[in-house]
Design a protein around this motif. Sequence first.
Motif, PDB file in Angstrom:
ATOM      1  N   ARG A   1     -10.924  -0.455 -19.139  1.00 50.30           N
ATOM      2  CA  ARG A   1     -12.122  -0.561 -18.309  1.00 50.30           C
ATOM      3  C   ARG A   1     -11.783  -1.288 -17.003  1.00 50.30           C
ATOM      4  NH1 ARG A   1     -16.807   0.061 -21.612  1.00 50.30           N
ATOM      5  NH2 ARG A   1     -16.180   1.453 -23.330  1.00 50.30           N
ATOM      6  N   ASP A   2     -11.787  -0.551 -15.904  1.00 45.12           N
ATOM      7  CA  ASP A   2     -11.612  -1.125 -14.557  1.00 45.12           C
ATOM      8  C   ASP A   2     -10.362  -2.008 -14.450  1.00 45.12           C
ATOM      9  OD1 ASP A   2     -13.967   0.085 -13.611  1.00 45.12           O
ATOM     10  OD2 ASP A   2     -15.178  -1.543 -14.433  1.00 45.12           O
ATOM     11  N   ILE A   3      -9.243  -1.486 -14.950  1.00 42.74           N
ATOM     12  CA  ILE A   3      -7.994  -2.246 -14.938  1.00 42.74           C
ATOM     13  C   ILE A   3      -7.463  -2.395 -13.513  1.00 42.74           C
ATOM     14  CG2 ILE A   3      -5.529  -2.152 -15.569  1.00 42.74           C
ATOM     15  CD1 ILE A   3      -7.292  -2.994 -17.858  1.00 42.74           C
ATOM     16  N   GLY A   4      -7.071  -3.620 -13.178  1.00 41.50           N
ATOM     17  CA  GLY A   4      -6.419  -3.891 -11.897  1.00 41.50           C
ATOM     18  C   GLY A   4      -5.222  -4.801 -12.105  1.00 41.50           C
ATOM     19  N   VAL A   5      -4.105  -4.480 -11.444  1.00 41.83           N
ATOM     20  CA  VAL A   5      -2.899  -5.305 -11.522  1.00 41.83           C
ATOM     21  C   VAL A   5      -2.421  -5.568 -10.100  1.00 41.83           C
ATOM     22  CG1 VAL A   5      -0.486  -5.445 -12.256  1.00 41.83           C
ATOM     23  CG2 VAL A   5      -2.202  -4.419 -13.781  1.00 41.83           C
ATOM     24  N   ARG A   6      -2.240  -6.842  -9.794  1.00 40.36           N
ATOM     25  CA  ARG A   6      -1.820  -7.235  -8.447  1.00 40.36           C
ATOM     26  C   ARG A   6      -0.430  -7.855  -8.501  1.00 40.36           C
ATOM     27  NH1 ARG A   6      -5.836 -11.169  -5.386  1.00 40.36           N
ATOM     28  NH2 ARG A   6      -5.249 -12.487  -7.168  1.00 40.36           N
ATOM     29  N   TYR A   7       0.432  -7.403  -7.589  1.00 40.47           N
ATOM     30  CA  TYR A   7       1.771  -7.965  -7.445  1.00 40.47           C
ATOM     31  C   TYR A   7       1.866  -8.725  -6.130  1.00 40.47           C
ATOM     32  CZ  TYR A   7       3.414  -4.844 -11.187  1.00 40.47           C
ATOM     33  OH  TYR A   7       3.599  -4.198 -12.388  1.00 40.47           O
ATOM     34  N   ARG A   8       2.830  -9.616  -6.077  1.00 39.41           N
ATOM     35  CA  ARG A   8       3.095 -10.347  -4.837  1.00 39.41           C
ATOM     36  C   ARG A   8       4.421  -9.884  -4.244  1.00 39.41           C
ATOM     37  NH1 ARG A   8      -0.486 -14.096  -3.783  1.00 39.41           N
ATOM     38  NH2 ARG A   8      -1.744 -14.971  -5.484  1.00 39.41           N
ATOM     39  N   LYS A   9       4.419  -9.576  -2.958  1.00 38.21           N
ATOM     40  CA  LYS A   9       5.639  -9.216  -2.260  1.00 38.21           C
ATOM     41  C   LYS A   9       6.437 -10.472  -1.930  1.00 38.21           C
ATOM     42  CE  LYS A   9       3.176  -5.495   0.158  1.00 38.21           C
ATOM     43  NZ  LYS A   9       2.760  -4.980   1.492  1.00 38.21           N
ATOM     44  N   VAL A  10       7.729 -10.263  -1.671  1.00 36.68           N
ATOM     45  CA  VAL A  10       8.541 -11.375  -1.178  1.00 36.68           C
ATOM     46  C   VAL A  10       7.998 -11.779   0.189  1.00 36.68           C
ATOM     47  CG1 VAL A  10      10.841 -12.106  -0.451  1.00 36.68           C
ATOM     48  CG2 VAL A  10      10.567 -10.585  -2.430  1.00 36.68           C
ATOM     49  N   ALA A  11       7.697 -13.045   0.356  1.00 37.98           N
ATOM     50  CA  ALA A  11       6.984 -13.503   1.552  1.00 37.98           C
ATOM     51  C   ALA A  11       7.953 -13.790   2.693  1.00 37.98           C
ATOM     52  CB  ALA A  11       6.173 -14.750   1.226  1.00 37.98           C
ATOM     53  N   SER A  12       7.965 -12.903   3.699  1.00 34.54           N
ATOM     54  CA  SER A  12       8.740 -13.190   4.910  1.00 34.54           C
ATOM     55  C   SER A  12       7.963 -14.133   5.820  1.00 34.54           C
ATOM     56  CB  SER A  12       9.053 -11.882   5.648  1.00 34.54           C
ATOM     57  OG  SER A  12       7.848 -11.187   5.947  1.00 34.54           O
ATOM     58  N   MET A  13       6.620 -14.022   5.737  1.00 33.80           N
ATOM     59  CA  MET A  13       5.747 -14.929   6.492  1.00 33.80           C
ATOM     60  C   MET A  13       4.733 -15.508   5.510  1.00 33.80           C
ATOM     61  SD  MET A  13       5.237 -12.843  10.079  1.00 33.80           S
ATOM     62  CE  MET A  13       5.053 -11.235   9.312  1.00 33.80           C
ATOM     63  N   PRO A  14       5.020 -16.694   4.951  1.00 38.60           N
ATOM     64  CA  PRO A  14       4.216 -17.256   3.851  1.00 38.60           C
ATOM     65  C   PRO A  14       2.737 -17.405   4.151  1.00 38.60           C
ATOM     66  CG  PRO A  14       6.243 -18.500   4.162  1.00 38.60           C
ATOM     67  CD  PRO A  14       6.124 -17.563   5.329  1.00 38.60           C
ATOM     68  N   TRP A  15       2.359 -17.497   5.432  1.00 40.20           N
ATOM     69  CA  TRP A  15       0.955 -17.709   5.754  1.00 40.20           C
ATOM     70  C   TRP A  15       0.141 -16.416   5.661  1.00 40.20           C
ATOM     71  CZ3 TRP A  15       5.085 -18.173   9.038  1.00 40.20           C
ATOM     72  CH2 TRP A  15       5.222 -17.193  10.019  1.00 40.20           C
ATOM     73  N   LYS A  16       0.817 -15.267   5.499  1.00 42.80           N
ATOM     74  CA  LYS A  16       0.105 -13.997   5.395  1.00 42.80           C
ATOM     75  C   LYS A  16      -0.161 -13.659   3.934  1.00 42.80           C
ATOM     76  CE  LYS A  16       1.297 -11.535   9.616  1.00 42.80           C
ATOM     77  NZ  LYS A  16       1.721 -10.230  10.157  1.00 42.80           N
ATOM     78  N   ASN A  17      -1.127 -12.756   3.723  1.00 41.02           N
ATOM     79  CA  ASN A  17      -1.422 -12.274   2.374  1.00 41.02           C
ATOM     80  C   ASN A  17      -0.345 -11.276   1.965  1.00 41.02           C
ATOM     81  OD1 ASN A  17      -2.429 -11.345  -0.007  1.00 41.02           O
ATOM     82  ND2 ASN A  17      -4.291 -10.436   0.838  1.00 41.02           N
ATOM     83  N   ASN A  18       0.502 -11.639   1.008  1.00 46.50           N
ATOM     84  CA  ASN A  18       1.612 -10.787   0.619  1.00 46.50           C
ATOM     85  C   ASN A  18       1.395 -10.111  -0.734  1.00 46.50           C
ATOM     86  OD1 ASN A  18       3.835 -11.202   2.728  1.00 46.50           O
ATOM     87  ND2 ASN A  18       3.179 -13.296   2.295  1.00 46.50           N
ATOM     88  N   SER A  19       0.179 -10.007  -1.178  1.00 48.59           N
ATOM     89  CA  SER A  19      -0.098  -9.346  -2.450  1.00 48.59           C
ATOM     90  C   SER A  19      -0.571  -7.911  -2.216  1.00 48.59           C
ATOM     91  CB  SER A  19      -1.151 -10.113  -3.238  1.00 48.59           C
ATOM     92  OG  SER A  19      -2.387 -10.109  -2.547  1.00 48.59           O
TER      93      SER A  19
END
Length: 253
Positions: free
Chosen positions: A10-28
């Motif tokens: 039911r409404d499955i969501g999976v979020r990954y995080r990218k390797v952060a080249s710029m940590p202040w940005k949203n990298n997911s």
Amino acid sequence: MKNDLIFDLRDIGVRYRKVASMPWKNNSFWALKQVSFQIFRGQILGLIGRNGAGKSTLLRVLAGIIRPDCGTCSRADVRITLQSANAGFDQRLTGRQNVMLKGLLLGMEKRQILRSMDRIMELADIGEFIDQPMMYYSSGMKARLGFSISYFVETDVILLDEALSPGDAAFKAKANELIKKKIQSHHTVVMASHSISNIQDLCDRVIHLEKGCSLEELPVEQSLQRYLQARGKRLPLDSKSPKSCLEEVSADR
């Protein structure tokens, strides 16, 4: 029983995080978004979609390896095996040692692995290389050994992540026949594959993933037509022909 519910997503969501080249940005990013469907005992469900569409992530959710970030995945009390031809190998160990390692990872008991060792070696057909480190194996040898180990696992639900395409053409044909026998013995199967012919021959349902989302479920032939038409291709008139030029959708690999 045939109508027993095995999985309820039911409404499955999976979020990954990218390797952060710029940590202040949203990298997911969302690998899966609002995926919902049910699977009943004895069904053979195909997962189709481009590379990166979320097929492997979805199989890992079904296997209980990944916990979704949102939504729910309810499953019956059944034995589940995820078969991915090259997963679980240590390249420094011999083939024989990897049989033991991967067998244990797949939930087999040590005595069961030892009892199946000769049959695994016979099916994999890699000869004396079974006692050589896997770093010296070709990709086809690794795939054949991985499939052969997985085949002898006792399970209720089989999750296949491109596990029907190992090795050369002769071994692939043998693997297809062995999996067909397992399917005919009332296993529940979910298979992610780029092989249109495998989906046509084996599956009674298809879930089409695009950018992590599950599209409206259609009958198998219609779902495959939609999948291929989006890539400028189509099923031939005799869409059940095993000689179809669309047997492998290589553009999506």
